[in-house]
Structures are given as structure tokens and as C-alpha cells.
Design a protein around this motif. Sequence first.
Motif, PDB file in Angstrom:
ATOM      1  N   TYR A  56       0.814  -1.219   0.000  1.00  0.00           N
ATOM      2  CA  TYR A  56       0.000   0.000   0.000  1.00  0.00           C
ATOM      3  C   TYR A  56       0.847   1.267   0.000  1.00  0.00           C
ATOM      4  N   GLU A  57       2.160   1.116   0.146  1.00  0.00           N
ATOM      5  CA  GLU A  57       3.025   2.298   0.248  1.00  0.00           C
ATOM      6  C   GLU A  57       3.737   2.639  -1.050  1.00  0.00           C
ATOM      7  N   SER A  58       3.933   1.669  -1.938  1.00  0.00           N
ATOM      8  CA  SER A  58       4.647   1.942  -3.185  1.00  0.00           C
ATOM      9  C   SER A  58       4.334   0.849  -4.195  1.00  0.00           C
TER      10      SER A  58
ATOM     11  N   ALA B  17       0.509   1.781  -5.998  1.00  0.00           N
ATOM     12  CA  ALA B  17       0.209   0.995  -4.802  1.00  0.00           C
ATOM     13  C   ALA B  17      -0.984   0.070  -5.056  1.00  0.00           C
TER      14      ALA B  17
END
Length: 516
Positions: free
Chosen positions: A155-157, A181
Motif C-alpha cells: 500500500y506504500e509503493s 500501490a
Amino acid sequence: MAADRLVVGATGGPGEDIDGTAGALDAVEVKQLSRLRRWGTVGALLLMLGAGSSYGAATPIPNPVDGLRILGLLSRIGPAALACSYAGIGLIVLCWVLIGRLAAPGRPRRLSRSQLSHTLAMWAVPLLVTPPLFSRDVYSYLAIGSMMSHGFNPYESGPYDTLGDADPYAHQVDVRWQHTASPYGPVYLLIAQGVVSLAQQNVIVGVLLQRLVELVGVALIVWALPRLARICGFDPVAALWLGALNPLVLFHLIGGGHNEALMLGAMLAGLVIALERSMIGGVVLITLGVGIKATAAMTLAFLVIMLALRAGGRWRDLVRCGLQVGVVAALTFAAFTAVAGVGFGWVAALGAPGTVRSFLSVSTSLGVISGQAGLLLGLGDHTQAVLDVMQPVGTLIGAGIAVAIMWQCWQRRINPIMGLGMAMGAFVLLAPVIQPWYLLWAALPLAVSTADPRVRTAAVWLTVLFSVTIMPNGATIPVFVIVQAVIVAAVVVGGVSYGLRRAGLPSARVEPVPEP
């Protein structure tokens, strides 16, 4: 009333109308069905043959059959492979439409559920061993699983940013999603992690395992559709033909390995379990679907209405059922979120698919047309600014239509399962992005809940249209190559159609069927 039938349920034998009046196919019709099955299987085999080329499927890079004798032949002749794939698509769609005559509601004799299930198996088996068809999303799923296995938060990258080009899965991801993401829920992240843990670094094994996982979703769809049809007082065979045998299921849920299979399977099976066996078990299963893709959450709202109508249809019943369903769903989702250990970042990533302009979407098409009109009028290119307004407005209108349909269901004017299909359809058409397989979100609930010929005809034509609007490799192919492939496919399909007509086609005559 529709809601009363939904609460009471109905019974009917395999291959029969809900009132048991339909008989088995006669000898002539059995031969007609056999011919259509065989030609549909030929279509699936052609699609499998074309999948050896990067024009006929979303093959890994580099293509593992390059340089192999016989198997690698079509990988070097892309246009021929595309012609094979398009001919296969055309044959499957043609045979599906004609088999629909043998499954039409109100027909005096119709094929049985076992005959339909065997047809699905015959057409599906060749697609189990191909590379991913019609998109590269399977590689995105595997890359997400690889990120989870390496301790990164999807979910961050994006996968390419985190894993780099050396990772065998990140290298295969469509360039549009390499830096994006994940929009999928925690349940699917755990599933993807499990697949990659088994496949390790082998892309081919990973693809095959991913497809097997999605087959579980397809099996749930096949299990749930006839049961939901009986709950709605509708014919289970007609529901299975429009739902499970649908070419979009074959092409995208089986051949494409999309996680919609698990989402839809959990959603439909959860409805059956909640209405027939255990509310808690059904809500848990539907929530698993929400944990795969958030779209399934709409099912919980319609389930609350169904349970409240069954309990008496009073406002206090609605509140009580809503609290019960909400608590079970919240606890289930929280548990899987805790196990995944990646938080709620998927909420912020839900808009990621909308970054790609999908001209099947009403809101996106209107935004692009408005932007181009501004260019023609000399006002400059404001396409993106218009899209930034139109897409959220389209989503809000779709949500508003869904709420209005829920109200009609609560007032017992619309069967709630039919309402679910209508609401999903409105939401899909007005959403920022539409992929061909999104049509199944609406088509499957409608397949079990309505005999209205207008609705079913629209679903058939949209299925045919969406089946041929995306390239087998999910990417851009030169226009002149597409034209050549379409001409060859049209000749093949036209010749088979002529031969089938000479041999005799199933009768389209049906008796009028009252709306359940």
C-alpha cells in the motif's frame, strides 16, 4: 411479491423450470448441443494455440517458448497467432449464444445442469494451461505477493519501485501499474503471498497457481448461481448459462486469472449461506470478498435488506439486521487486516485504476469529449481538469442510483438480488474505469433474478461486445494486424456458422415466462 418469493424460496429439479414443467432435450437437440460443444472446444483450443505468441496472450518476458521446436512456431508469427485467438474468441461466443436457445426460460425442453456444467469444463480446460489472457494483472498479483513475502507494504509503493527490475514478478507487471500501490484488500494480499511462497521465483508456476486459486472462485459461482435462482423463484439452468458459461467468465476469470473470480464467488456463495443456513457464516464469506476487492461491500447492504424483509420488514428489523451484519463484517475485516499487518492503505489506493482512461466508462468518455471540444473551440486542453470533475461526479451519481434501488427493494418493489445487479451495473457504468470483466459484477446477480427478455438480451449483447473489445495480450497491437486477424476470424466463424445452420440450429421458440 418479489421480496416474498425471496424470503420463502422455491424448489425445482435440475434442468427444469422452477415449476418443473421443462423436459429433457430430444435426440435432435442433443446432437445440436453436441455440435455446439465441439465447436466451442475448437475455439478454446485455437485460443490456447494463439497464446503461444505475445500477440495472442500476455506472455512472460522473455517468452519461454521462444526457440522451441513446434511450440515456438507461432511465437515468431504474431499476426497468425492473433488470427487464431480471434477465431477462437468468435467460435466460443457464437456457440455460447446458440446454446442459450437450449437454456432459454420458458422453453418446453432444455438442457440439464449437468450438460451445461460439462460444457463449461470442455471449454475451460484448454485455457488452464495458457499464459494470462487479455491482461497482465496476474503478474501484478504475483508481484504484490512477492512484496508481502519480502516484508514490504504493497500500500506504500509500487512493485517495481520496491522490488526492482531483477525481481521476476515485478519485471512482468504492466508498465501502467509498476509504480502504483495496491488497491486490493488484506485478504487478497495474504492469498498472493501464499501463492508466491509456493511458486518461489518461478513465474510459470506462479501463473498456474494463481489460476488454480481463481478456479475456487469459479467453483463457488457455479455452486451459488442455481441456489440463488431458486431463492428468487427463477430457473437455475438459465441462470447458469448467462452466468457461469458466460464467455467473460471463460476469458477473464479463468483465462485471465482475475481476482474478481474469488470476489464474486465469495459474494454469491455468502448470500446463499446467509439466506439458507447461517447469517454469520454468510457475512463472513461476503466480507472475505470485500477483503479482496472493496466492490463486494455493496452486497452487505442488500443482504441487510433481505434479512430485514424476512424478519418482518419493519424499520426496527432493518436496524437490528444492519447492526448484526455490521458487527460481524467489521470483526472479520479487522481480523484479516491484523493478520496481513499492512494497515488500511488500500483505501487511499482505490483510485489507482482510475488513472487509466477507460472509454467504456460513461464519466470518462464524457470528460474526454468535453476536453476535446475545448480544444476545437480554442480554449486549450483542459481534459484532465474535466476528468477530475466528471469522474467523482459519475461515482457519486452511481452511488445515488444504488441507494435509490435499495429503497425500492426495501419497499418490496424490486427483488433485492435483482436490485444488487442493477446497482452494480449503474456503479460500473458510471465509475472512472471499466474493464470488460466488470460487467460480471452486474450480470451474475441479474442472471439469477430476472426473466425479463429486455434485461437478458442487453446482458447478452454487452457480453458479446465486451468479449471482443480488448486484445488477447491486453496491450496495443498495430491496427493493420488487428484488421487482418479480424478478417480471418470472420471467415472462420462465418464458415462454421453456415455449417451449423445447414446441420440445424436449436429452435429459439419459447413460452412466455412471468417475472419472478
